[in-house]
Motif scaffolding. Sequence first.
Motif, short mmCIF file in Angstrom:
data_model
loop_
_atom_site.label_atom_id
_atom_site.label_comp_id
_atom_site.label_asym_id
_atom_site.label_seq_id
_atom_site.Cartn_x
_atom_site.Cartn_y
_atom_site.Cartn_z
N PHE A 172 0.80 -1.21 0.00
CA PHE A 172 0.00 0.00 0.00
C PHE A 172 0.84 1.28 0.00
CE2 PHE A 172 -2.53 -3.11 2.64
CZ PHE A 172 -3.31 -3.55 1.58
N THR A 173 2.13 1.12 0.21
CA THR A 173 2.99 2.31 0.35
C THR A 173 3.98 2.48 -0.79
OG1 THR A 173 4.53 1.03 1.73
CG2 THR A 173 2.81 2.29 2.87
N ALA A 174 4.03 1.51 -1.71
CA ALA A 174 5.01 1.60 -2.80
C ALA A 174 4.49 0.87 -4.03
CB ALA A 174 6.35 1.00 -2.36
N GLN A 175 4.96 1.29 -5.20
CA GLN A 175 4.69 0.58 -6.44
C GLN A 175 5.74 -0.52 -6.58
OE1 GLN A 175 2.24 0.91 -8.71
NE2 GLN A 175 1.23 2.49 -7.49
N LEU A 176 5.28 -1.77 -6.61
CA LEU A 176 6.20 -2.90 -6.63
C LEU A 176 6.25 -3.52 -8.02
CD1 LEU A 176 5.11 -4.70 -3.33
CD2 LEU A 176 6.83 -2.91 -3.61
N ASP A 177 7.45 -3.85 -8.47
CA ASP A 177 7.55 -4.62 -9.70
C ASP A 177 7.32 -6.10 -9.36
OD1 ASP A 177 9.97 -5.75 -8.74
OD2 ASP A 177 11.17 -4.20 -9.74
N GLU A 178 7.33 -6.96 -10.36
CA GLU A 178 6.97 -8.36 -10.13
C GLU A 178 7.95 -9.06 -9.19
OE1 GLU A 178 4.09 -9.81 -10.98
OE2 GLU A 178 3.62 -7.77 -11.60
N THR A 179 9.21 -8.73 -9.30
CA THR A 179 10.20 -9.32 -8.40
C THR A 179 9.97 -8.88 -6.97
OG1 THR A 179 11.85 -9.41 -10.16
CG2 THR A 179 12.66 -9.53 -7.91
N GLN A 180 9.68 -7.60 -6.79
CA GLN A 180 9.42 -7.08 -5.45
C GLN A 180 8.13 -7.66 -4.87
OE1 GLN A 180 9.54 -2.98 -6.71
NE2 GLN A 180 11.51 -2.61 -5.69
N LYS A 181 7.11 -7.84 -5.72
CA LYS A 181 5.86 -8.46 -5.25
C LYS A 181 6.11 -9.88 -4.77
CE LYS A 181 2.36 -5.97 -7.92
NZ LYS A 181 1.32 -6.10 -8.97
N ALA A 182 6.89 -10.63 -5.53
CA ALA A 182 7.17 -12.01 -5.14
C ALA A 182 7.87 -12.06 -3.78
CB ALA A 182 8.04 -12.69 -6.21
N ALA A 183 8.81 -11.16 -3.58
CA ALA A 183 9.52 -11.11 -2.29
C ALA A 183 8.57 -10.70 -1.17
CB ALA A 183 10.69 -10.13 -2.38
N ALA A 184 7.66 -9.77 -1.46
CA ALA A 184 6.72 -9.31 -0.45
C ALA A 184 5.71 -10.39 -0.09
CB ALA A 184 6.01 -8.05 -0.93
N TYR A 185 5.23 -11.13 -1.11
CA TYR A 185 4.34 -12.26 -0.82
C TYR A 185 5.05 -13.31 0.03
CZ TYR A 185 0.95 -10.78 -4.42
OH TYR A 185 0.01 -10.10 -5.17
N ALA A 186 6.31 -13.55 -0.29
CA ALA A 186 7.09 -14.54 0.47
C ALA A 186 7.24 -14.14 1.92
CB ALA A 186 8.46 -14.74 -0.18
N GLU A 187 7.40 -12.84 2.17
CA GLU A 187 7.51 -12.36 3.55
C GLU A 187 6.19 -12.56 4.30
OE1 GLU A 187 9.17 -10.72 7.00
OE2 GLU A 187 10.08 -11.57 5.18
#
Length: 202
Positions: free
Chosen positions: A112-127
């Motif tokens: 909700f606080t940043a625009q994530l690319d696909e790699t960043q989204k994958a890392a965020a989902y993993a967290e």
Amino acid sequence: MKLYYSPGACSLAAHILLNEINVDFDLERVDLKTHLTEKGTDFYQINAKGYVPALEINPGLVLTENVAVLPFLAQHDPQQNLIPPSGLGRAKVLEWLGYLNSELHDAYAVFFTAQLDETQKAAAYAEINKILNYIELYLENSDFDYLVNDNFGPADAYLFVLTNWSKLIQHDLAPFKHIAALRDKVAQRPSVQMAMRDEGLI
């Protein structure tokens, strides 16, 4: 009391507890983009941090942060057993609230606080999944009906609200069967249904 809230935000947990304790309270919606309340008040004048929840206990006396607001509300009526009055039981509630606030809340908030690319989204989902795996394993090995004991309490409300955000970020909760079962149980409470309706979420 008055709760300053934003629909579906973490202030929903306080809204749920306010319904549980059967007190008279007012709600005032906050636009977190403009930082104006629905009455046109500058929200920074109410809570200089600029975010919800903000619980106005008396005029000029405002409590913020879920780790403080939720226990405060839960202890309102000791007969309802929403939070142990003292000792290890109460400490376990605070432990869960601290973990949910500092770990799970922050893990979701990235979306909700940043625009994530696909790699960043994958890392965020993993967290998120790492944290949910810890909670899932705990529930699997627990004999309690809820997170802390056999009574619904503030940690359960907070977990319910945070995991609601999975829908908003296209995150799959299906693998977490014990969390899903706890969510379903919490969702059936009249206090939850009322809060969700009042905030336009159902």
